[in-house]
Design a protein around this motif. Structure first.
Motif, short mmCIF file in Angstrom:
data_model
loop_
_atom_site.label_atom_id
_atom_site.label_comp_id
_atom_site.label_asym_id
_atom_site.label_seq_id
_atom_site.Cartn_x
_atom_site.Cartn_y
_atom_site.Cartn_z
N GLY A 370 -24.02 -38.92 -22.69
CA GLY A 370 -22.95 -37.95 -22.77
C GLY A 370 -23.45 -36.52 -22.90
O GLY A 370 -22.75 -35.57 -22.54
N HIS A 371 -24.67 -36.36 -23.40
CA HIS A 371 -25.24 -35.02 -23.59
C HIS A 371 -26.15 -34.61 -22.42
O HIS A 371 -26.29 -33.42 -22.15
N THR A 372 -26.76 -35.58 -21.76
CA THR A 372 -27.76 -35.25 -20.74
C THR A 372 -27.27 -35.48 -19.32
O THR A 372 -27.81 -34.90 -18.38
N GLY A 373 -26.29 -36.37 -19.13
CA GLY A 373 -25.92 -36.80 -17.80
C GLY A 373 -26.76 -37.99 -17.37
O GLY A 373 -27.82 -38.26 -17.95
N TYR A 374 -26.30 -38.71 -16.35
CA TYR A 374 -26.97 -39.95 -15.96
C TYR A 374 -28.38 -39.75 -15.38
O TYR A 374 -29.31 -40.47 -15.78
N PRO A 375 -28.60 -38.82 -14.47
CA PRO A 375 -29.97 -38.70 -13.92
C PRO A 375 -31.02 -38.44 -15.00
O PRO A 375 -32.06 -39.10 -15.03
N ALA A 376 -30.75 -37.50 -15.90
CA ALA A 376 -31.72 -37.19 -16.95
C ALA A 376 -31.91 -38.37 -17.90
O ALA A 376 -33.02 -38.65 -18.35
N ALA A 377 -30.82 -39.07 -18.21
CA ALA A 377 -30.92 -40.21 -19.12
C ALA A 377 -31.74 -41.34 -18.50
O ALA A 377 -32.52 -42.02 -19.18
#
Length: 403
Positions: A370-377
């Motif tokens: 929720g804080h980073t977005g899917y690609p970064a996570a």
């Protein structure tokens, strides 16, 4: 009384020497028991949350959590249980606990009943998978153990590909009662082969081993090599749990593409697990760890382009290859490091690492995404596996120097 040895006639090699045969009749029955246990687990795993959701608020997540909690409890206790009771008895107990309680369910079951059934079934599932892994390791010829464990991996993977969607399909077309009946029958099928199931070892030998080493699982954790292998494996199961749980939810990934990606991951993991066994028997399992971890970690980099079908399919396929290799290599190495009488301990620790990582990964990912977005996570998930590469590489180096 059935013994834990290979007794079938051995085929001859071209040199005239007997070649070790992988699949004997006892091992085929163990494979059947594992296939049925996993099929029974997957048939109902997506149906009970639906029942629970109608029975009470928050019930869907509760029953899944309780099911996995029961599995972990059984895995923690299984090594001690297998020292006190014959492996055959533990296998039968697991089948009964997995199958019979399912008959108590119906579409209108109260939430308390669903939770209780899920807990007992989790315990049965944990016992069944651990003892099946231990028996497989004990029945395989040492020189072909890796390849045999690869075949065991194929047997263990197939129910997830077939039974999971089949349970949902049966519930939608014929109702939940049909799924419940199929779940119970499938779990109990291995009992038909009870007279030929392996595991009739001497009671006195079990009691002597239990007195000499009453807490085998805790002792195995103290052995640095075993806990390192468990952590290396857990780093990949964390990622596997995240992929299965969140790929369908990732922004830009359509439902059809997510399904195709997960299927590609499952198929490549199955094939690579078998290949890793053959390679490891010939060249050593330890040298597979670092490259497969690196491959799995880099494969998640494809999620930087979630809208690209090519990127997602290639990434999931390569992740599956790496994950399958790590699965087989870590299990084979754990078995190698333990005396044959302690195969149950190695199987318990391996299964515990699988379930712990598979459950913890999605929980942590959900807090971060929720804080980073899917690609970064997803990239952060790959970094977790990269962090385990030095440990895997140092282990391979030590093994090579000893050889």
């Amino acid at each position: 009384m059935t013994t834990l040895t290979q007794t079938d006639p051995q085929p001859q090699t071209g040199t005239g020497q007997a070649a070790a045969r992988i699949v004997s009749r006892p091992l085929a029955l163990v494979f059947l028991a594992e296939f049925c246990a996993l099929s029974s687990f997957y048939l109902l795993v997506s149906v009970t949350p639906v029942y629970a959701a109608t029975a009470g608020s928050g019930g869907a997540g509760l029953v899944t959590g309780v099911l996995l909690a029961g599995t972990v409890v059984a895995e923690l206790a299984s090594a001690v249980v297998m020292r006190r009771f014959a492996h055959r008895s533990v296998l039968v107990a697991g089948a009964l606990l997995l199958g019979v309680p399912a008959l108590l369910l119906h579409p209108g079951s109260a939430l308390g009943v669903i939770v209780a059934v899920s807990l007992v079934r989790g315990i049965g599932f944990g016992l069944s998978t651990v003892v099946a892994g231990a028996l497989t390791a004990m029945l395989l010829p040492p020189e072909r153990r890796g390849e045999g464990l690869g075949l065991y991996g194929v047997v263990a993977t197939a129910p997830g590909i077939v039974a999971l969607p089949l349970g949902v399909w049966l519930a939608g077309h014929f109702g939940g009662s049909v799924v419940i009946l199929a779940t119970a029958v499938t779990a109990l099928v291995p009992l038909a082969g009870l007279p030929w199931l392996p595991g009739g070892e001497d009671r006195g030998a079990r009691e002597a081993a239990a007195d000499a080493q009453p807490t085998p699982l805790l002792e195995s954790i103290r052995r640095s090599g075993q806990i390192r292998l468990a952590l290396i494996f857990a780093s990949t199961t964390v990622a596997a749990g995240i992929v299965v749980s969140f790929l369908p939810l990732a922004a830009g990934v359509s439902g059809g593409l997510a399904a195709a990606g997960l299927l590609a991951q499952s198929l490549t993991a199955t094939v690579s697990r078998w290949w890793a066994g053959r390679f490891g028997d010939r060249h050593g399992h330890a040298r597979l760890l670092a490259p497969s971890l690196l491959l799995s970690a880099l494969a998640l980099g494809a999620m930087l382009w979630p809208t690209s079908a090519v990127a997602v399919l290639v990434g999931m396929s390569l992740f599956g290859v790496g994950f399958g290799i790590v699965q087989n290599a870590t299990f084979a190495l754990m078995i190698e490091r333990m005396p044959s009488a302690e195969a149950g301990t190695a199987s318990a620790l391996w299964n515990l690492a699988f379930d712990a990582g598979y459950g913890a990964g999605p929980a942590a990912f959900g807090l971060v995404v929720g804080h980073t977005g899917y690609p970064a996570a997803f990239i952060m998930t790959g970094a977790v596996m990269l962090a385990a590469v030095p440990a895997a590489g140092s282990r391979a180096g030590r093994t090579t120097r000893r050889a």
